[in-house]
Each structure stands twice: as C-alpha cells, then as structure tokens.
Design a protein around this motif. Sequence first.
Motif, short mmCIF file in Angstrom:
data_model
loop_
_atom_site.label_atom_id
_atom_site.label_comp_id
_atom_site.label_asym_id
_atom_site.label_seq_id
_atom_site.Cartn_x
_atom_site.Cartn_y
_atom_site.Cartn_z
N GLU A 240 0.82 -1.21 0.00
CA GLU A 240 0.00 0.00 0.00
C GLU A 240 0.86 1.26 0.00
O GLU A 240 0.45 2.30 -0.53
CB GLU A 240 -0.92 0.00 1.22
CG GLU A 240 -1.92 -1.16 1.26
CD GLU A 240 -2.66 -1.25 2.58
OE1 GLU A 240 -2.45 -0.36 3.43
OE2 GLU A 240 -3.43 -2.21 2.77
N ASN A 241 2.05 1.18 0.59
CA ASN A 241 2.94 2.34 0.72
C ASN A 241 4.19 2.18 -0.14
O ASN A 241 5.25 2.72 0.19
CB ASN A 241 3.34 2.53 2.19
CG ASN A 241 2.14 2.72 3.10
OD1 ASN A 241 1.22 3.47 2.78
ND2 ASN A 241 2.13 2.04 4.22
N LEU A 242 4.07 1.44 -1.25
CA LEU A 242 5.25 1.05 -2.01
C LEU A 242 6.05 2.24 -2.52
O LEU A 242 7.28 2.29 -2.37
CB LEU A 242 4.83 0.16 -3.18
CG LEU A 242 5.97 -0.39 -4.05
CD1 LEU A 242 6.92 -1.24 -3.22
CD2 LEU A 242 5.41 -1.19 -5.22
N LYS A 273 6.31 -8.27 -10.37
CA LYS A 273 6.56 -7.44 -11.54
C LYS A 273 6.34 -5.96 -11.22
O LYS A 273 7.11 -5.09 -11.66
CB LYS A 273 5.64 -7.87 -12.68
CG LYS A 273 5.93 -9.27 -13.22
CD LYS A 273 4.92 -9.68 -14.28
CE LYS A 273 5.14 -11.10 -14.74
NZ LYS A 273 6.41 -11.27 -15.46
N LYS A 274 5.32 -5.67 -10.45
CA LYS A 274 5.03 -4.28 -10.08
C LYS A 274 6.16 -3.68 -9.27
O LYS A 274 6.59 -2.53 -9.51
CB LYS A 274 3.72 -4.22 -9.28
CG LYS A 274 3.38 -2.82 -8.77
CD LYS A 274 2.10 -2.83 -7.95
CE LYS A 274 1.78 -1.45 -7.40
NZ LYS A 274 0.52 -1.43 -6.61
N ILE A 275 6.67 -4.42 -8.30
CA ILE A 275 7.75 -3.91 -7.45
C ILE A 275 9.01 -3.66 -8.26
O ILE A 275 9.68 -2.64 -8.11
CB ILE A 275 8.02 -4.89 -6.29
CG1 ILE A 275 6.80 -4.98 -5.37
CG2 ILE A 275 9.24 -4.44 -5.48
CD1 ILE A 275 6.84 -6.15 -4.40
N ILE A 276 9.34 -4.60 -9.16
CA ILE A 276 10.52 -4.42 -10.00
C ILE A 276 10.36 -3.17 -10.86
O ILE A 276 11.28 -2.34 -10.96
CB ILE A 276 10.76 -5.67 -10.87
CG1 ILE A 276 11.18 -6.85 -9.99
CG2 ILE A 276 11.84 -5.40 -11.92
CD1 ILE A 276 11.27 -8.18 -10.73
N GLU A 278 8.48 -0.54 -10.36
CA GLU A 278 8.48 0.67 -9.54
C GLU A 278 9.89 1.04 -9.12
O GLU A 278 10.28 2.22 -9.15
CB GLU A 278 7.60 0.46 -8.31
CG GLU A 278 7.38 1.70 -7.46
CD GLU A 278 6.36 2.67 -8.05
OE1 GLU A 278 6.18 3.75 -7.49
OE2 GLU A 278 5.75 2.33 -9.08
N ALA A 279 10.68 0.05 -8.71
CA ALA A 279 12.05 0.32 -8.27
C ALA A 279 12.89 0.88 -9.41
O ALA A 279 13.60 1.89 -9.25
CB ALA A 279 12.69 -0.96 -7.72
N VAL A 280 12.83 0.24 -10.58
CA VAL A 280 13.64 0.69 -11.72
C VAL A 280 13.20 2.09 -12.16
O VAL A 280 14.03 2.96 -12.44
CB VAL A 280 13.55 -0.31 -12.88
CG1 VAL A 280 14.27 0.23 -14.12
CG2 VAL A 280 14.16 -1.65 -12.47
N ALA A 281 11.89 2.32 -12.20
CA ALA A 281 11.38 3.62 -12.64
C ALA A 281 11.81 4.73 -11.70
O ALA A 281 12.00 5.87 -12.14
CB ALA A 281 9.85 3.57 -12.74
N ASP A 316 12.06 -9.70 -16.37
CA ASP A 316 11.28 -8.58 -15.82
C ASP A 316 12.15 -7.38 -15.51
O ASP A 316 11.64 -6.27 -15.34
CB ASP A 316 10.55 -9.00 -14.55
CG ASP A 316 9.36 -9.90 -14.83
OD1 ASP A 316 8.90 -9.94 -15.99
OD2 ASP A 316 8.90 -10.58 -13.89
N GLY A 317 13.49 -7.59 -15.40
CA GLY A 317 14.40 -6.48 -15.18
C GLY A 317 14.99 -6.36 -13.80
O GLY A 317 15.56 -5.32 -13.46
N THR A 318 14.91 -7.43 -12.99
CA THR A 318 15.51 -7.35 -11.65
C THR A 318 17.02 -7.13 -11.76
O THR A 318 17.66 -7.58 -12.71
CB THR A 318 15.21 -8.62 -10.84
OG1 THR A 318 15.56 -8.41 -9.47
CG2 THR A 318 16.00 -9.82 -11.35
N ASP A 319 17.58 -6.42 -10.78
CA ASP A 319 19.03 -6.25 -10.74
C ASP A 319 19.72 -7.52 -10.27
O ASP A 319 20.80 -7.87 -10.76
CB ASP A 319 19.41 -5.12 -9.77
CG ASP A 319 19.14 -3.76 -10.33
OD1 ASP A 319 20.03 -3.21 -11.00
OD2 ASP A 319 18.04 -3.22 -10.11
#
Length: 497
Positions: A240-242, A273-276, A278-281, A316-319
Amino acid sequence: MTARKTEQAAVPHQRRTRIVATLGPATDPPEMLEAVLRAGVDVVRLNFSHGDPSAQVARGEAVRAMALKIGREIGILADLPGPKIRVETFAEGKVALKAGNRFDLVASLDAPPGDATQVGVSYLELPGDVVAGDVLLLDDGVVQLQVTAVEGERIVTTVLNDCFLSNRKGLNKQGGGLSLGAITEKDRELIAIAAGMNVDFIAVSFCRNADDMNEARRVAKAHGSSAALVAKIERAEAIENLTEIVDASDVVMVARGDLGVEIGDAELPGLQKKIIREAVAREKVVITATQMLQSMVDSPIPTRAEVLDVANAVIDGTDAVMLSQESAAGSWPVKAVEAMARICVGAEKQFIADTDFEAAPRGLERADQAIAMATMFLSEHIGVRGVVAMTESGGTARFLSRFRSSVPIFAFSRHGPARRKMALMRDVFPMDYDSRGQTPREAARGSIRLLVDAGLLQPGDRVVFTSGEHMETRGATNTLRLLEIGEDGRAAGLGEL
C-alpha cells in the motif's frame, strides 16, 4: 582517427544480473567460501536472524579476506531480523494439530510450554491486532488458524487443516494489519554491529512505510554507517505504501516468503513485476528473493519451474536474484550459484531492451542524471560496445543502469565502498581505477586501455565515455564523449567522433 569497422568482433556475453548468496554453515569452510565466490557471487548476505552475531561478524571478515585473495569486488549485506512474530516452544518440540480442534495462542511472558491445545507467542500485543474471523498463517502458511475469540491475553482459534507445528515458527496475519514497527531494539543493536563491520548494505525486514526506512537510516548514520538501505517488501502494508518506501530506500527486495503468505500466492507474481517496475522507474536497485532454487537444498540440479522463475525475474528487469537456504545450509552451494549464473545468462540473451525514452523523467535537476539519460539514448541508437563511466560514489553508474540497455557499463572508481555497492547493479561492472591528478582525457585513455588489456573491448569498438569536468568530485558527472578504439588498442588510438 582510425577507420571504423563495419562489423565488430564478438565478445563473450558477460552475466549482467547480479547474484546474492546467503552465507551459513555450508559456506563456512574456507575452501567452500572461495568456491562459492569464484562461482559468481557478487554480494553475500549475512542473515542476523540466525545464530550469534559474532558468527556473522566472522563471516564478514572471511569474505573481505577472500575477496582480496581472488581479486573480486564482493559486497556484504547485513539482513536484520525485524519484528518477526513467532510461536514459542513446545514441551515435546512438535505437535500434531487436527482440523476443527481448538488451539489457543497465549500472548504472555508466563505462557506454559506448548502442547496440542495452546502455545505462547513472541508478540505480546497480538491480541489487540486480531478479531474474530481473522486467519493466522504459521510456518509460511502450512498451519492455518481462524480466530474465533479474543479473551484477554488468549487468542482462541480453530485449526483449519491437519498439520504439524514445531518450535519458533513464524506467524502472519492474512491480509496484513499487524501494528508492530519495523525497527526493534535488537535491530538497533545489530545496526551498530553492522556499522562496525563496514557492511555495504543493511536490509530492513518487515518495513511498513517510509518512516521505518528513515528511522533505520538515522540509526545507521548515528553509528557512522554509510551502508545502502534495503527495504524488504514482505508485508501487505508495504504494498500500500510502495512508492514512499522505494523513495526512502536505496535498494528494494521482493521478499516473496512472508509477502506471499500475507497477500496470497495468486497475487504474488503480479506484485513481483510491479515492485521491479516501480524500483527501476524510481532509479533504485531491486533484488528478487526467496526460494528461487529451493530444490537445490538437497538436489544438485534445479527444477524446470525454478529455472523459469529465475529467468522470468531476469526478463522482468531485476538487478539481482538471491539464494537463501540453498547456499547457507544446502548440500550443493557451489552448484546452486553456478545454476543461478547459468540461468541468468540464458535469460539475458532473450532480454529485449525496450527503454522508452519518451517516458523518461523530464525536468531533471541533476546534471549527472541528464548525462546518464543522454548516454543511454546515444548508446542505444548508434551502436556502441559499452559505456565507460568514471564515478566517485557510484551514483552515475546507478543512473545509467536504470535504463536497462543492451550494452555493459564499465564503472571505474577509486573507492572500495562505491565499487561494492555497484556490485549489486545490473549491467554494471565495477573496476578499480585511481584518476586523481588526471584530466578526463587521460582517465579515458587509461581506463579504456585496461578494458582492452582485459579482453573486454577490442580495436574498432566504440564506447561512450562519461566523466566530470572536475575529477574526484561526487555528483559532478557532466560530460560525455563518443570514442573509438584504435587498431593497436593503445590509448593513443582514441579519437573523438
């Protein structure tokens, strides 16, 4: 200027996705630690949830010594236990629970040893966080209990499935909603220990919001630590607070164990996928973790499902991808690292860089961010072998790597801590180079000469070189040049296009 080649010779693919491996009893023998690091580990994880802190300190010292021996930049991540809620112990160590039976959780320091009817819990405020109808999940969801009543310090539940429950298993509330904060007094003590070890990353478990991350940063700074902070996303509240958590962190970890228990397995793939994304963006580094090659705790080869799981995270683009029990306590730690590396390389060959520069941030206030965006746009549209970046803190390399380009980023820094932080960044290859007293042109020639000697670049290759007009200044990257390597590979053969 040397004539440009129409075709560039092939350079072997180097793995771009980083590997984090948890250390434990399986990796404690020096020969095993060396083998695991040589197999491709970029960052080691010290799990302070298990064992005495002194054991983790000894492992950290061993890693520093071994990294020096093998000539690798190995980062160290200290993972705090956080407010993990657990049941207490049973008189017989383990009990069988039957569906439909009553089973009480007792939130009291005086709770008796557990049996098939009741057990104590470590979080004494739990009765205030649950109501009748809530479902509590223990041991990663293996044990399911439905709350029927709260009677003072006693939570009355009905067992929903036949199962076994043993000592100190974790407890989650389905859907989240537990009020306990992320930074415990024990965590504060461990942050001080981690600071004394000069770890490169500190992971905050069960964070709920930006305040939890800000508090951890204050504590770390008070103890003189400049470690990058890792937010472990494993609570429903964190989803909710990502956005605010990502902004308050340096690194984000998709901690799929507890997160999957709280939000349900069906929601987990989409959230990963959403977390990845959001982090990259938001220009932060991201790790995907938990049970990636779980079968390799006992088996020398992964399952096809595990191979697909790791590969999908890479696509998906994870580091970075992480090993936990597989490397810490498994029978095949080296093979697990080798398998992880092999899968990453295979997936990277299928990865299609589709950076949407139209969607890139506008109105950038920092010159190094603008240079990074221009550099990656240039590298994607004119065809270069790589990007060569001079960086003090590693910030330039992080900005460059967020664009998920098809070219490697060779990041040179004279600072060990900066190189070790960059060891967690996808597409980035950190290298030691002291540019003090050199002009940007001299630094370009010297660093590219090292890459040619290492076989990473060849005559005829073109690169984009980034640096600051004033060297040895953090955040001062403001220049990029397009360069081509001469036929003899010598620095004198460089020419500006």
